[in-house]
Design a protein around this motif. Structure first.
Motif, PDB file in Angstrom:
ATOM      1  N   ARG A 181       5.440  43.891  -0.155  1.00  0.00           N
ATOM      2  CA  ARG A 181       4.899  44.602  -1.135  1.00  0.00           C
ATOM      3  C   ARG A 181       3.326  44.959  -0.844  1.00  0.00           C
ATOM      4  NH1 ARG A 181       4.104  44.995  -6.828  1.00  0.00           N
ATOM      5  NH2 ARG A 181       2.208  44.603  -7.486  1.00  0.00           N
ATOM      6  N   ALA A 182       2.724  44.221  -0.024  1.00  0.00           N
ATOM      7  CA  ALA A 182       1.338  44.474   0.315  1.00  0.00           C
ATOM      8  C   ALA A 182       1.274  45.702   1.239  1.00  0.00           C
ATOM      9  CB  ALA A 182       0.422  43.316   1.032  1.00  0.00           C
ATOM     10  N   GLU A 183       2.376  45.817   2.126  1.00  0.00           N
ATOM     11  CA  GLU A 183       2.594  46.898   3.157  1.00  0.00           C
ATOM     12  C   GLU A 183       2.574  48.285   2.530  1.00  0.00           C
ATOM     13  OE1 GLU A 183       4.003  44.765   6.977  1.00  0.00           O
ATOM     14  OE2 GLU A 183       5.338  45.389   5.479  1.00  0.00           O
ATOM     15  N   ILE A 184       3.424  48.238   1.376  1.00  0.00           N
ATOM     16  CA  ILE A 184       3.801  49.169   0.355  1.00  0.00           C
ATOM     17  C   ILE A 184       2.609  49.757  -0.151  1.00  0.00           C
ATOM     18  CG2 ILE A 184       5.163  50.292  -1.457  1.00  0.00           C
ATOM     19  CD1 ILE A 184       6.864  50.314   0.770  1.00  0.00           C
ATOM     20  N   ILE A 232       2.492  49.218  11.766  1.00  0.00           N
ATOM     21  CA  ILE A 232       3.474  48.171  10.901  1.00  0.00           C
ATOM     22  C   ILE A 232       4.625  47.933  12.053  1.00  0.00           C
ATOM     23  CG2 ILE A 232       5.057  47.782   9.096  1.00  0.00           C
ATOM     24  CD1 ILE A 232       3.159  49.148   7.179  1.00  0.00           C
ATOM     25  N   GLY A 233       4.942  49.110  12.519  1.00  0.00           N
ATOM     26  CA  GLY A 233       6.108  49.109  13.555  1.00  0.00           C
ATOM     27  C   GLY A 233       6.843  50.418  13.201  1.00  0.00           C
ATOM     28  N   MET A 234       7.220  51.181  14.109  1.00  0.00           N
ATOM     29  CA  MET A 234       7.854  52.601  14.179  1.00  0.00           C
ATOM     30  C   MET A 234       9.249  52.194  13.671  1.00  0.00           C
ATOM     31  SD  MET A 234       5.753  55.190  13.798  1.00  0.00           S
ATOM     32  CE  MET A 234       6.780  56.535  14.111  1.00  0.00           C
ATOM     33  N   ASP A 235       9.856  51.120  14.125  1.00  0.00           N
ATOM     34  CA  ASP A 235      11.366  50.722  13.890  1.00  0.00           C
ATOM     35  C   ASP A 235      11.593  49.962  12.622  1.00  0.00           C
ATOM     36  OD1 ASP A 235       9.739  48.585  15.025  1.00  0.00           O
ATOM     37  OD2 ASP A 235      11.414  47.979  16.151  1.00  0.00           O
ATOM     38  N   LYS A 236      10.435  49.615  12.010  1.00  0.00           N
ATOM     39  CA  LYS A 236      10.712  48.734  10.653  1.00  0.00           C
ATOM     40  C   LYS A 236      11.007  49.773   9.714  1.00  0.00           C
ATOM     41  CE  LYS A 236       8.171  45.356   8.119  1.00  0.00           C
ATOM     42  NZ  LYS A 236       6.992  44.717   7.842  1.00  0.00           N
ATOM     43  N   PRO A 237      12.298  49.535   8.929  1.00  0.00           N
ATOM     44  CA  PRO A 237      12.701  50.415   7.642  1.00  0.00           C
ATOM     45  C   PRO A 237      11.607  50.245   6.834  1.00  0.00           C
ATOM     46  CG  PRO A 237      14.426  48.836   8.646  1.00  0.00           C
ATOM     47  CD  PRO A 237      13.067  48.546   9.433  1.00  0.00           C
ATOM     48  N   LEU A 238      11.359  51.115   5.748  1.00  0.00           N
ATOM     49  CA  LEU A 238      10.718  51.077   4.633  1.00  0.00           C
ATOM     50  C   LEU A 238      11.115  49.984   3.880  1.00  0.00           C
ATOM     51  CD1 LEU A 238       8.174  52.521   3.118  1.00  0.00           C
ATOM     52  CD2 LEU A 238       9.905  54.051   2.133  1.00  0.00           C
ATOM     53  N   SER A 239      12.733  49.840   3.801  1.00  0.00           N
ATOM     54  CA  SER A 239      13.094  48.984   2.829  1.00  0.00           C
ATOM     55  C   SER A 239      12.713  47.368   3.040  1.00  0.00           C
ATOM     56  CB  SER A 239      14.710  49.059   2.866  1.00  0.00           C
ATOM     57  OG  SER A 239      15.194  48.741   4.054  1.00  0.00           O
ATOM     58  N   VAL A 240      12.083  47.133   4.171  1.00  0.00           N
ATOM     59  CA  VAL A 240      11.740  45.756   4.591  1.00  0.00           C
ATOM     60  C   VAL A 240      10.375  45.601   4.567  1.00  0.00           C
ATOM     61  CG1 VAL A 240      13.791  45.028   5.805  1.00  0.00           C
ATOM     62  CG2 VAL A 240      11.885  46.119   7.012  1.00  0.00           C
TER      63      VAL A 240
END
Length: 92
Positions: free
Chosen positions: A64-67, A53-61
């Protein structure tokens, strides 16, 4: 005020619920040796997914599908590893 009734599969589950309810939801059950090992074994799959997904991408962004995919990766890896660590003759 409407009363709510809970159904439990066993007295042990009912007792755990009661302890958790009295403690305000903060009771944590100590994991077994195999559960701890299964948790550790999840880390490579979790890291691989987060890296995709990208190590720099915060969980908050995360979308829904990614979560949901993250939850699936973790749970699948955890239960697969736990199953591998559990002897075949353990009655459930």
């Amino acid at each position: 005020m409407k009363r709510q009734f809970k159904r439990f599969c066993s007295m042990q589950c009912q007792s755990l619920y009661a302890k958790r309810f009295k403690a305000g939801g903060g009771v944590v059950i100590d994991p077994t040796h195999n559960e701890k090992a299964a948790m550790e074994a999840v880390l490579p799959q979790l890291g691989e997914y987060v890296a995709s997904i990208g190590m720099d991408k915060p969980l908050s962004v995360y979308s829904r599908a990614e979560i949901l995919q993250l939850v699936d990766v973790v749970l699948t890896a955890y239960f697969d590893n736990l199953r591998d660590l559990t002897p075949e003759d353990v009655p459930f």
